[in-house]
Design a protein around this motif. Sequence first.
Motif, PDB file in Angstrom:
ATOM      1  N   LYS A 283      58.363  18.217  -1.740  1.00 13.47           N
ATOM      2  CA  LYS A 283      59.388  17.340  -2.306  1.00 13.47           C
ATOM      3  C   LYS A 283      59.663  16.164  -1.381  1.00 13.47           C
ATOM      4  O   LYS A 283      59.742  16.330  -0.157  1.00 13.47           O
ATOM      5  CB  LYS A 283      60.682  18.130  -2.538  1.00 13.47           C
ATOM      6  CG  LYS A 283      61.770  17.351  -3.239  1.00 13.47           C
ATOM      7  CD  LYS A 283      62.986  18.227  -3.485  1.00 13.47           C
ATOM      8  CE  LYS A 283      64.082  17.455  -4.214  1.00 13.47           C
ATOM      9  NZ  LYS A 283      65.281  18.293  -4.435  1.00 13.47           N
ATOM     10  N   LYS A 284      59.818  14.991  -1.980  1.00 10.28           N
ATOM     11  CA  LYS A 284      60.167  13.809  -1.188  1.00 10.28           C
ATOM     12  C   LYS A 284      61.637  13.882  -0.794  1.00 10.28           C
ATOM     13  O   LYS A 284      62.495  14.202  -1.623  1.00 10.28           O
ATOM     14  CB  LYS A 284      59.893  12.526  -1.979  1.00 10.28           C
ATOM     15  CG  LYS A 284      60.077  11.266  -1.145  1.00 10.28           C
ATOM     16  CD  LYS A 284      59.431  10.062  -1.800  1.00 10.28           C
ATOM     17  CE  LYS A 284      60.251   9.571  -2.978  1.00 10.28           C
ATOM     18  NZ  LYS A 284      59.799   8.247  -3.448  1.00 10.28           N
ATOM     19  N   GLN A 285      61.940  13.576   0.461  1.00 10.56           N
ATOM     20  CA  GLN A 285      63.314  13.646   0.948  1.00 10.56           C
ATOM     21  C   GLN A 285      64.164  12.528   0.341  1.00 10.56           C
ATOM     22  O   GLN A 285      63.647  11.483  -0.067  1.00 10.56           O
ATOM     23  CB  GLN A 285      63.336  13.570   2.470  1.00 10.56           C
ATOM     24  CG  GLN A 285      62.679  14.770   3.140  1.00 10.56           C
ATOM     25  CD  GLN A 285      62.781  14.727   4.650  1.00 10.56           C
ATOM     26  OE1 GLN A 285      63.387  13.829   5.234  1.00 10.56           O
ATOM     27  NE2 GLN A 285      62.175  15.710   5.302  1.00 10.56           N
TER      28      GLN A 285
ATOM     29  N   ASP B 250      59.198   3.212  -0.271  1.00 14.49           N
ATOM     30  CA  ASP B 250      60.550   3.330   0.277  1.00 14.49           C
ATOM     31  C   ASP B 250      60.582   3.982   1.655  1.00 14.49           C
ATOM     32  O   ASP B 250      61.659   4.197   2.217  1.00 14.49           O
ATOM     33  CB  ASP B 250      61.443   4.126  -0.685  1.00 14.49           C
ATOM     34  CG  ASP B 250      60.833   5.468  -1.082  1.00 14.49           C
ATOM     35  OD1 ASP B 250      59.930   5.930  -0.375  1.00 14.49           O
ATOM     36  OD2 ASP B 250      61.253   6.029  -2.113  1.00 14.49           O
ATOM     37  N   ARG B 251      59.393   4.333   2.211  1.00 11.95           N
ATOM     38  CA  ARG B 251      59.267   4.902   3.558  1.00 11.95           C
ATOM     39  C   ARG B 251      59.987   6.230   3.718  1.00 11.95           C
ATOM     40  O   ARG B 251      60.398   6.595   4.825  1.00 11.95           O
ATOM     41  CB  ARG B 251      59.759   3.917   4.625  1.00 11.95           C
ATOM     42  CG  ARG B 251      59.192   2.531   4.529  1.00 11.95           C
ATOM     43  CD  ARG B 251      57.677   2.531   4.463  1.00 11.95           C
ATOM     44  NE  ARG B 251      57.057   3.028   5.662  1.00 11.95           N
ATOM     45  CZ  ARG B 251      55.745   3.212   5.828  1.00 11.95           C
ATOM     46  NH1 ARG B 251      54.928   2.967   4.825  1.00 11.95           N
ATOM     47  NH2 ARG B 251      55.254   3.666   6.967  1.00 11.95           N
ATOM     48  N   LYS B 252      60.142   6.953   2.633  1.00 13.90           N
ATOM     49  CA  LYS B 252      60.733   8.283   2.718  1.00 13.90           C
ATOM     50  C   LYS B 252      59.639   9.303   3.012  1.00 13.90           C
ATOM     51  O   LYS B 252      58.468   9.081   2.714  1.00 13.90           O
ATOM     52  CB  LYS B 252      61.458   8.635   1.414  1.00 13.90           C
ATOM     53  CG  LYS B 252      62.696   7.784   1.165  1.00 13.90           C
ATOM     54  CD  LYS B 252      63.375   8.160  -0.138  1.00 13.90           C
ATOM     55  CE  LYS B 252      64.614   7.279  -0.388  1.00 13.90           C
ATOM     56  NZ  LYS B 252      65.273   7.582  -1.676  1.00 13.90           N
ATOM     57  N   SER B 253      60.051  10.435   3.580  1.00 12.39           N
ATOM     58  CA  SER B 253      59.102  11.472   3.983  1.00 12.39           C
ATOM     59  C   SER B 253      59.016  12.567   2.928  1.00 12.39           C
ATOM     60  O   SER B 253      59.898  12.705   2.079  1.00 12.39           O
ATOM     61  CB  SER B 253      59.524  12.070   5.330  1.00 12.39           C
ATOM     62  OG  SER B 253      59.705  11.048   6.296  1.00 12.39           O
ATOM     63  N   THR B 254      57.966  13.356   3.014  1.00 12.88           N
ATOM     64  CA  THR B 254      57.750  14.472   2.094  1.00 12.88           C
ATOM     65  C   THR B 254      57.841  15.781   2.852  1.00 12.88           C
ATOM     66  O   THR B 254      57.142  15.978   3.854  1.00 12.88           O
ATOM     67  CB  THR B 254      56.379  14.364   1.409  1.00 12.88           C
ATOM     68  OG1 THR B 254      56.315  13.140   0.677  1.00 12.88           O
ATOM     69  CG2 THR B 254      56.158  15.535   0.462  1.00 12.88           C
ATOM     70  N   SER B 255      58.703  16.667   2.380  1.00 11.91           N
ATOM     71  CA  SER B 255      58.869  17.987   2.993  1.00 11.91           C
ATOM     72  C   SER B 255      58.006  19.003   2.261  1.00 11.91           C
ATOM     73  O   SER B 255      57.821  18.920   1.049  1.00 11.91           O
ATOM     74  CB  SER B 255      60.335  18.436   2.939  1.00 11.91           C
ATOM     75  OG  SER B 255      61.161  17.534   3.631  1.00 11.91           O
TER      76      SER B 255
END
Length: 423
Positions: free
Chosen positions: A301-303, A280-285
Motif C-alpha cells: 500500500k502507498k503511504q 507525489d514522492r510517496k513511499s510504498t509499504s
Amino acid sequence: MEAIRLLLAFATYMRMTLYQMDVKSAFLNGIINEEVYVEQPPGFENEKAATHVFKLNKVLYGLKQAPRAWYDKLSSFLIENDFVRGKVDSTLFRKEFKSDYIIVQIYVDDIIFGATNEQLCKEFSSMMQEEFEMSMMGELKFFLSLQILQTDNGIKIHQTKYTKELLKRFKMDDAKEMKTPMHPSSALTLDEDSPSIDQTQYRGIIGSLLYLTVSRPNIMFSVCVCARYQAAPKQSHMNAVKKILKYLKGTMNCGLWYPKDTSPTLVGFSDSDFAGCKMDRKSTSGSCHIFGECLVTWHSKKQACVALSTAEVEYVAAGSYCAQTIWLKQQLQDFGLKLDHIPLRCDNTSAINITKNPIMHSRTKHIEVRHHFIRDHVEKGDCDIEFIETENQLADIFTKPLPKERFYKLRTNLGILCEDNLS
C-alpha cells in the motif's frame, strides 16, 4: 480470505483434514424479528384484498435482514450445542471434547470444519443435517474460486481455473509469456500524452487481478500500482496490465504451499521503499506474516504522506504491520494457541530504535500519533522488533519491481510455488 488462509495454515500444523458442507436455501431458515411487509407476489394475489400486503414471519432472499437472521439462527444452534464463538472472528466456532476439539468456520451458506479426531467431524455432520437441509461435500477442494488440494505432506492453494478463465475473457490466452509481472525500471505516471482507453475494460481487468492476489502474492505490488490509475487509464497503463497477464500465462499453476509438521510460530516482515512514486514522492509499504512456514497475510500500500527519511517510512510501515499482528494473535487465541513477543523483522536500525525510544524528539515530532501505535505494543510484549539484512527481507517483493533473480528467490522463500504438480 485472511481468516480462511489462517485456518488452512493451522490445519496443516495440527494435521487436520478440512471438510465442507453447503446449506440449501440458507436464508429461508432465518426467523425475522422485525415487522417487514411485502407486496403480493405474482401468482399469490388475493382478489378480495388487492390493496393489502403480506407480513413476513420468515426471511426471503433479497431482504437486507436475511444474512443476519440466518447467522443468528445458526450461531444460536451451535452455542446451544456447546460451541464457543470466537472473540475476534464471530464466524469461527470451537468445541472441545476431552483432549480433542473441532473448529468450524462459516461463510454465509458454506461451512468449513475440521477436528483432531475424525469422529467429531462425523458427529458434527450428522448434527447439522438433522437440524438443517444440508449437503456434505466431502473434503475441502473448492472455495470461493480457491482450489485447495489436501495431501499427506501439506495443502496446496491455487487459482488455476480462475486464471485460465481470466486470460480467456480478456483474450490473452495466446499471449507471449513474461518472466516477471513488472520490469525493474518500470515507473508508471499519469502519462497525459498517451491515448485514453476504455475505462470499463481496464477496471474489469484490475478487479479480476485483485481477486487473483488471494493466492498469488507475487503479483500484489504490480497489480496495486496499476490500480492507482483507474480514474483515467492510458495506453501505457494498459500495457503494464497486459505484462501482468503475460506473466500469468507462463505461471498458470502457481500457488501457495502449506507444508505439514511446521512449528506454531508467527513471524512478520515489514519493508518500504523511499519516495518510490514519481508523481507525489510517496513511499510504498509492504508486509507479510508467516505462520510456521505458511504465508497467511500480506499487503502492499502507498503511504498517505510524504516522508522525510528512510527511517520514517520504515517506522510507518512497521506500525501498519503491528495492527495486523494483533489481529492474528487474537485470532490464534480463538484456535487455542497463545503467542507473545511475535517477531517483526525490519531492515532499518533507525526505525527499530524509534520503536524502542518513547521520547519525542525533533526527528519524529512531526509523525502522526497513530503511527506510534507500535511503541505501546512493543512495551507490552505483544511484538518484538528484530533486524534482518536487506537481502533476506521477504517483504521486499511487495514494495518495488525486482530483477528476475531476486524476484524468483523471494517467491520461493515465501512458499509460492510455480510448478506443474500444483495443478
